[in-house]
Design an enzyme around this catalytic site. Structure first.
Site, short mmCIF file in Angstrom:
data_model
loop_
_atom_site.label_atom_id
_atom_site.label_comp_id
_atom_site.label_asym_id
_atom_site.label_seq_id
_atom_site.Cartn_x
_atom_site.Cartn_y
_atom_site.Cartn_z
N ASP A 49 0.79 -1.24 0.00
CA ASP A 49 0.00 0.00 0.00
C ASP A 49 0.82 1.29 0.00
O ASP A 49 0.27 2.38 -0.13
CB ASP A 49 -0.97 -0.01 1.19
CG ASP A 49 -0.27 -0.28 2.52
OD1 ASP A 49 0.85 0.22 2.75
OD2 ASP A 49 -0.85 -1.01 3.35
N HIS A 108 6.98 -7.04 -1.62
CA HIS A 108 6.00 -7.53 -2.60
C HIS A 108 5.58 -6.45 -3.60
O HIS A 108 4.55 -6.59 -4.24
CB HIS A 108 4.77 -8.08 -1.86
CG HIS A 108 5.09 -9.28 -1.02
ND1 HIS A 108 4.34 -9.67 0.05
CD2 HIS A 108 6.13 -10.15 -1.09
CE1 HIS A 108 4.88 -10.75 0.60
NE2 HIS A 108 5.97 -11.06 -0.06
N CYS A 162 4.42 -3.45 -17.34
CA CYS A 162 4.07 -4.17 -18.56
C CYS A 162 4.91 -5.43 -18.63
O CYS A 162 6.14 -5.38 -18.49
CB CYS A 162 4.34 -3.29 -19.78
SG CYS A 162 4.24 -4.22 -21.33
N CYS A 200 -0.65 -2.34 -22.83
CA CYS A 200 0.42 -1.35 -22.69
C CYS A 200 0.38 -0.37 -23.88
O CYS A 200 0.33 -0.79 -25.04
CB CYS A 200 1.78 -2.06 -22.65
SG CYS A 200 3.20 -0.95 -22.71
N CYS A 240 3.80 -0.98 -26.10
CA CYS A 240 4.10 -2.19 -26.88
C CYS A 240 2.89 -3.11 -27.05
O CYS A 240 3.01 -4.15 -27.70
CB CYS A 240 5.23 -2.96 -26.21
SG CYS A 240 4.73 -3.88 -24.75
N GLY A 275 2.68 -7.08 13.01
CA GLY A 275 1.40 -7.23 12.30
C GLY A 275 1.44 -8.18 11.13
O GLY A 275 0.87 -7.90 10.09
N SER A 276 2.12 -9.31 11.30
CA SER A 276 2.12 -10.33 10.24
C SER A 276 2.00 -11.70 10.86
O SER A 276 2.63 -11.99 11.87
CB SER A 276 3.42 -10.25 9.43
OG SER A 276 3.47 -11.34 8.51
N SER A 277 1.19 -12.56 10.23
CA SER A 277 1.10 -13.95 10.69
C SER A 277 2.25 -14.78 10.10
O SER A 277 2.43 -15.91 10.49
CB SER A 277 -0.24 -14.54 10.26
OG SER A 277 -0.37 -14.50 8.85
N GLY A 331 -2.97 -12.59 17.39
CA GLY A 331 -3.21 -13.96 16.94
C GLY A 331 -1.94 -14.72 16.64
O GLY A 331 -0.83 -14.21 16.73
ZN LIG Z 1 4.86 -2.58 -22.87
#
Ligand SMILES: [Zn+2]
Length: 293
Positions: free
Chosen positions: A117, A132, A140, A191, A194, A231-233, A259
């Site tokens: 985010d 991530h 693209c 895209c 291309c 804050g991660s499992s 948790g």
């Molecule tokens: Zn492209």
């Protein structure tokens, strides 16, 4: 009746559930920090998993399906178009702001996030590894050009006006619930350079985290005294592997999470607590104990 007007001082008493966390951070001044969805729930972005680590909703899109199945791709972008409003509106939460303070106090060797985010950067954190990727960017698959997601949003809305009025609950990847809809008529642009396939610049399930990001985290771990997971499992291996690395290197790991987590059997400290308030207390504690230069 006991007096109630005395405000809580930043330092925790020995009976405070956060006292072990303050002690951990005091003993380990250079932290490798890994954050997950629990940091962004305070920003209105819902968590993927419940307290037992199970999926609350459908499992997110897999890479192989995204590239191979045109209808699945339409469905993805339709949900993403509707869910984008939640992502675009989100503002940093207490956890993000407290981490800026911790870094300013020199306590964060590197901030690594599993979240896509961009809220750590929005809060003012400088050196962030987005493990991530970022949902606010599109890439693209043909020419690797990157472009702002907001730009694609305009194009999606222009091509799909009927969908623009829909609203839905949303998931942490900017996805949304539109289960009863027919996605076949949804138009997804290619895209502009291309004609290649566009994909959000995030690591999907079934895809690898780019090697240089993993290397940057491992290099920072070497220079850290300990690892702090917030804050991660840790159910996803791309984050959990750094816990394995830390344990193998003899560096203690602390986890703050509501948790169960995958790392519970191997961590030095587990604090079952909401992340935002825990970090606010931690930041106040550490800033109150900073030695003046
Ligand atoms: Zn492209």
């Amino acid at each position: 009746m006991p007096a109630t007007e005395n405000p809580h001082p930043p330092a925790a008493s020995p009976t405070d559930p956060l006292a072990p966390l303050l002690d951990f951070a005091t003993r380990h001044p250079r932290l490798l920090v890994l954050t997950g969805a629990g940091c962004s729930t305070g920003a209105g972005i819902p968590d993927y998993r419940d307290a037992d680590g199970a999926w609350k909703r459908d499992e997110p899109m897999r890479y192989q399906r995204f590239v191979a199945d045109p209808l699945a791709r339409k469905r993805y972008w339709a949900r993403s178009m509707v869910g984008w409003r939640t992502m675009a509106r989100a503002r940093p939460a207490p956890a993000h702001r407290a981490l800026v303070l911790l870094a300013a106090a020199g306590r964060v060797r590197l901030l690594v996030t599993q979240n896509v985010d961009g809220l750590h950067a929005a809060a003012g954190s400088g050196n962030v590894v987005d493990l991530h990727g970022r949902i606010d960017t599109v890439c693209c698959l043909g020419c690797a050009a990157r472009s702002p997601r907001a730009q694609l949003q305009e194009e999606l809305l222009r091509r799909n006006p009927r969908w623009a009025a829909l609203d839905a609950g949303s998931a942490p990847d900017g996805d949304a619930d539109l289960e009863s809809s027919d996605f076949a008529g949804f138009e997804v642009p290619a895209c502009a350079q291309c004609g290649g396939m566009l994909k959000p610049d995030v690591v999907f399930f079934g895809e690898n985290v780019p090697r240089e990001r993993v290397a940057a985290v491992r290099a920072a771990l070497v220079e850290s005294d300990a690892m702090l997971v917030l804050g991660s499992s840790l159910m996803v291996y791309s984050g959990y592997r750094f816990v394995e690395d830390a344990v193998a290197a003899g560096k203690p790991v602390a986890v703050v999470n509501r948790g169960r987590t995958r790392a519970d059997p191997v961590v030095a400290l587990k604090v079952d607590h909401e992340v935002g308030t825990a970090l606010e207390v931690l930041a106040a504690h550490l800033l109150a104990h900073v030695e003046p230069d």
